[in-house]
Write an enzyme that holds these catalytic residues in place. Sequence first.
Site, PDB file in Angstrom:
ATOM      1  N   ARG A  62       0.823  -1.211   0.000  1.00 19.23           N
ATOM      2  CA  ARG A  62       0.000   0.000   0.000  1.00 19.23           C
ATOM      3  C   ARG A  62       0.864   1.272   0.000  1.00 19.23           C
ATOM      4  O   ARG A  62       0.377   2.348  -0.340  1.00 19.23           O
ATOM      5  CB  ARG A  62      -0.943  -0.005   1.192  1.00 19.23           C
ATOM      6  CG  ARG A  62      -0.263  -0.015   2.552  1.00 19.23           C
ATOM      7  CD  ARG A  62      -1.134   0.725   3.538  1.00 19.23           C
ATOM      8  NE  ARG A  62      -2.364  -0.013   3.821  1.00 19.23           N
ATOM      9  CZ  ARG A  62      -2.593  -0.652   4.966  1.00 19.23           C
ATOM     10  NH1 ARG A  62      -1.678  -0.645   5.919  1.00 19.23           N
ATOM     11  NH2 ARG A  62      -3.731  -1.278   5.175  1.00 19.23           N
ATOM     12  N   LYS A 170       3.899 -17.944   7.723  1.00 23.14           N
ATOM     13  CA  LYS A 170       3.229 -18.114   8.997  1.00 23.14           C
ATOM     14  C   LYS A 170       2.844 -16.740   9.547  1.00 23.14           C
ATOM     15  O   LYS A 170       3.462 -15.767   9.119  1.00 23.14           O
ATOM     16  CB  LYS A 170       4.093 -18.898   9.965  1.00 23.14           C
ATOM     17  CG  LYS A 170       5.268 -18.102  10.558  1.00 23.14           C
ATOM     18  CD  LYS A 170       6.002 -18.909  11.566  1.00 23.14           C
ATOM     19  CE  LYS A 170       5.568 -18.596  12.969  1.00 23.14           C
ATOM     20  NZ  LYS A 170       6.312 -17.519  13.617  1.00 23.14           N
ATOM     21  N   ASP A 199       7.772 -22.758   6.024  1.00 24.84           N
ATOM     22  CA  ASP A 199       8.244 -22.719   7.408  1.00 24.84           C
ATOM     23  C   ASP A 199       9.754 -22.558   7.295  1.00 24.84           C
ATOM     24  O   ASP A 199      10.443 -23.472   6.825  1.00 24.84           O
ATOM     25  CB  ASP A 199       7.901 -24.022   8.127  1.00 24.84           C
ATOM     26  CG  ASP A 199       8.306 -23.974   9.582  1.00 24.84           C
ATOM     27  OD1 ASP A 199       9.443 -23.537   9.874  1.00 24.84           O
ATOM     28  OD2 ASP A 199       7.503 -24.359  10.442  1.00 24.84           O
ATOM     29  N   HIS A 200      10.263 -21.398   7.694  1.00 22.79           N
ATOM     30  CA  HIS A 200      11.667 -21.128   7.363  1.00 22.79           C
ATOM     31  C   HIS A 200      12.632 -22.084   8.069  1.00 22.79           C
ATOM     32  O   HIS A 200      13.783 -22.189   7.690  1.00 22.79           O
ATOM     33  CB  HIS A 200      12.025 -19.657   7.629  1.00 22.79           C
ATOM     34  CG  HIS A 200      12.324 -19.335   9.049  1.00 22.79           C
ATOM     35  ND1 HIS A 200      11.354 -19.060   9.972  1.00 22.79           N
ATOM     36  CD2 HIS A 200      13.492 -19.248   9.712  1.00 22.79           C
ATOM     37  CE1 HIS A 200      11.921 -18.817  11.139  1.00 22.79           C
ATOM     38  NE2 HIS A 200      13.226 -18.920  11.013  1.00 22.79           N
ATOM     39  N   GLU A 238      16.162 -18.567  22.592  1.00 22.76           N
ATOM     40  CA  GLU A 238      16.529 -17.313  21.921  1.00 22.76           C
ATOM     41  C   GLU A 238      16.941 -16.300  22.975  1.00 22.76           C
ATOM     42  O   GLU A 238      16.346 -16.259  24.054  1.00 22.76           O
ATOM     43  CB  GLU A 238      15.338 -16.755  21.150  1.00 22.76           C
ATOM     44  CG  GLU A 238      14.840 -17.662  20.058  1.00 22.76           C
ATOM     45  CD  GLU A 238      13.783 -16.964  19.218  1.00 22.76           C
ATOM     46  OE1 GLU A 238      14.163 -16.349  18.221  1.00 22.76           O
ATOM     47  OE2 GLU A 238      12.608 -17.021  19.584  1.00 22.76           O
ATOM     48  N   ASP A 257       3.692 -18.998  18.303  1.00 19.90           N
ATOM     49  CA  ASP A 257       4.773 -18.494  17.461  1.00 19.90           C
ATOM     50  C   ASP A 257       5.738 -19.612  17.030  1.00 19.90           C
ATOM     51  O   ASP A 257       6.291 -19.578  15.938  1.00 19.90           O
ATOM     52  CB  ASP A 257       5.534 -17.411  18.252  1.00 19.90           C
ATOM     53  CG  ASP A 257       6.509 -16.620  17.395  1.00 19.90           C
ATOM     54  OD1 ASP A 257       6.131 -16.249  16.270  1.00 19.90           O
ATOM     55  OD2 ASP A 257       7.642 -16.362  17.855  1.00 19.90           O
ATOM     56  N   HIS A 262       7.567 -24.472  13.772  1.00 21.37           N
ATOM     57  CA  HIS A 262       8.993 -24.836  13.760  1.00 21.37           C
ATOM     58  C   HIS A 262       9.288 -26.100  14.580  1.00 21.37           C
ATOM     59  O   HIS A 262      10.000 -26.991  14.133  1.00 21.37           O
ATOM     60  CB  HIS A 262       9.850 -23.694  14.302  1.00 21.37           C
ATOM     61  CG  HIS A 262       9.589 -22.377  13.637  1.00 21.37           C
ATOM     62  ND1 HIS A 262       9.249 -22.269  12.316  1.00 21.37           N
ATOM     63  CD2 HIS A 262       9.603 -21.100  14.110  1.00 21.37           C
ATOM     64  CE1 HIS A 262       9.085 -20.990  12.000  1.00 21.37           C
ATOM     65  NE2 HIS A 262       9.290 -20.267  13.076  1.00 21.37           N
ATOM     66  N   LYS A 362      11.960 -16.853  24.775  1.00 20.30           N
ATOM     67  CA  LYS A 362      12.662 -15.608  24.445  1.00 20.30           C
ATOM     68  C   LYS A 362      13.493 -15.195  25.657  1.00 20.30           C
ATOM     69  O   LYS A 362      13.152 -15.543  26.791  1.00 20.30           O
ATOM     70  CB  LYS A 362      11.650 -14.490  24.166  1.00 20.30           C
ATOM     71  CG  LYS A 362      10.740 -14.747  22.984  1.00 20.30           C
ATOM     72  CD  LYS A 362      11.366 -14.250  21.704  1.00 20.30           C
ATOM     73  CE  LYS A 362      10.414 -14.385  20.532  1.00 20.30           C
ATOM     74  NZ  LYS A 362      11.121 -14.522  19.261  1.00 20.30           N
TER      75      LYS A 362
HETATM   76  C1  BG6 Z   1       9.904 -16.785  13.750  1.00 22.87           C
HETATM   77  C2  BG6 Z   1       9.251 -16.293  15.011  1.00 22.87           C
HETATM   78  O1  BG6 Z   1       9.019 -17.577  13.005  1.00 22.87           O
HETATM   79  O2  BG6 Z   1      11.046 -17.550  14.086  1.00 22.87           O
HETATM   80  C3  BG6 Z   1      10.222 -15.457  15.822  1.00 22.87           C
HETATM   81  O3  BG6 Z   1       8.104 -15.521  14.695  1.00 22.87           O
HETATM   82  C4  BG6 Z   1      11.475 -16.253  16.090  1.00 22.87           C
HETATM   83  O4  BG6 Z   1       9.631 -15.035  17.041  1.00 22.87           O
HETATM   84  C5  BG6 Z   1      12.033 -16.817  14.794  1.00 22.87           C
HETATM   85  O5  BG6 Z   1      12.424 -15.384  16.688  1.00 22.87           O
HETATM   86  C6  BG6 Z   1      13.170 -17.754  15.064  1.00 22.87           C
HETATM   87  O6  BG6 Z   1      13.825 -18.049  13.870  1.00 22.87           O
HETATM   88  P1  BG6 Z   1      15.374 -18.366  13.830  1.00 22.87           P
HETATM   89  O7  BG6 Z   1      15.632 -18.731  12.411  1.00 22.87           O
HETATM   90  O8  BG6 Z   1      16.073 -17.142  14.294  1.00 22.87           O
HETATM   91  O9  BG6 Z   1      15.554 -19.514  14.783  1.00 22.87           O
END
Ligand code: BG6
Length: 514
Positions: A62, A170, A199-200, A238, A257, A262, A362
């Site tokens: 946008r 996601k 899903d990365h 994390e 999350d 993941h 976190k």
């Molecule tokens: C994301 C979450 O999908 O994955 C984040 O929304 C998280 O909160 C992140 O920090 C973690 O990804 P990675 O690749 O840093 O482990």
Amino acid sequence: MADQKVVAAGSGERVGRPGDPCIMVIFGAAGDLTRRKLIPALYNLAKHDLLSREFAIVGVARNEMSTDDFRKKMSDDIKQFATTQSVDPDIWEWFERRLYYLTGEFTDKTLFTKLNDLLQKLDKDHATHGNYFYYMATAADFFGMIVENLAEVGLMNDEGGHWRRVIVEKPFGHDLESAVALNAQLLKVVRENQIYRIDHYLGKETVQNILALRFANGIFEPIWNRRYIDHVQISVGETVGVEGRGGYYDNSGALRDMMPNHIMQLISLTAMEPPISFEANAVRDEQAKVLHAIQPPTGEEVLTKTIRGQYGDGESGGQRVPGYRNEPSVAPDSRTETFVAMKVAIDNWRWAGVPFYLRTGKRMAARNTHVVIQFRRAPLILFRDTPVDSMMPNQLVLHIQPEEGISLRFAAKVPGPVMRLGSVDMDFQYADYFGVQPSTGYERLLHDCMVGDATLFQRADMVEAGWSIVNPLLDVWKALPPRNFPNYAAGTWGPKEADDLLEKDGRRWRDFEK
Ligand code: BG6
């Protein structure tokens, strides 16, 4: 998984064919994901000749911007976010000429007519054969509507020798019901094999390596079961807080999350049966089966087998950091969890009686993701008359990040006149063998979509199975708000109750490597 995805041992180079000629349309192109991950990943693909020469990108958002503004912005951002030290000017110039931009509201149907016109023109200019894929880098509320609008103007129609695909980021829903509804909404206008739910975590080499470790080696599979394995731990720690994403996170929380997506990927790859081939559905059938075998906890089990936590003030990286409730865009009395631990059971022949302990949080003391396979203890008989009073169990640890590798912990005799045992580690570090190939983690997944390989993407049934497992926690936690938040200090290992969860079973979490 496509057979052409071979990593040449020792060189760090990926060998493969370029993606098909195509246009990638990024919805939400003015956002962070595009500049931080998607464009750097596409640049890396171009650099390794994995992008077709017939390629173009259309950013849609946008924000008022012209194509020139967009090109300029991406050219500035790539300097900051490229994973390589410098950006090759020739490759970037080629790449930049393929960037286009369209301003509009996703709710506005005329945007999609304009997009259709633009794509037809670019298709001719860049000879992209009518192949388009759409990346949903927007807020989740827009996913369904955008795909419906695309379908309405014929942009999802893949008959006539070209393909049309959509990559959905996601969060895929915010609970089971909304995930089922989103799947139904999408499947009304597109077929399942056009949907690539990303899903990365599956873009991470070490996550993909779980399959290689298990199924390309003869020694692990025979002992990969309840006869030899005592329990499995999956930890995703994390150190970061909510990183300016308080608005999103406060409505999501650690469970939504990280868990249905993941962490479920890590479980399914660790626990699945060998697939009959690396064809996308063969792999995903096995992943889905194991996810379905995980028993969703009963209400009672949510109380006894799951732990939630929220960080208070503390220290991270040598600095004082605020508690979660003082983070920007977070409610001062927020009940959102920033930590979750749970014990789950997989109800099948391979895993009956083998608990899987999962945790993520976190602002923990270290950034560390690992999967620990803890084997049963050896019997003590042989060492009965020696000073050895307990036998250390063997652990096979799959280090996902930041270290990437595999280690095996076993007992060895401590040198000296008496029989004492010490734990030693046999270590394989990815970097030592294959070097480090800096990547964003999105290269593989984008390339897979461009060659039509959906192996590393989620099917509807897998996403729904993931949500089924966490849904009882969402219900019980909502009904019984936490009374003790915040219950761990930033920069620590999470709430004490998470340690108790294992201690009452006579076990303990493996420490995170600092
Ligand atoms: C994301 C979450 O999908 O994955 C984040 O929304 C998280 O909160 C992140 O920090 C973690 O990804 P990675 O690749 O840093 O482990």
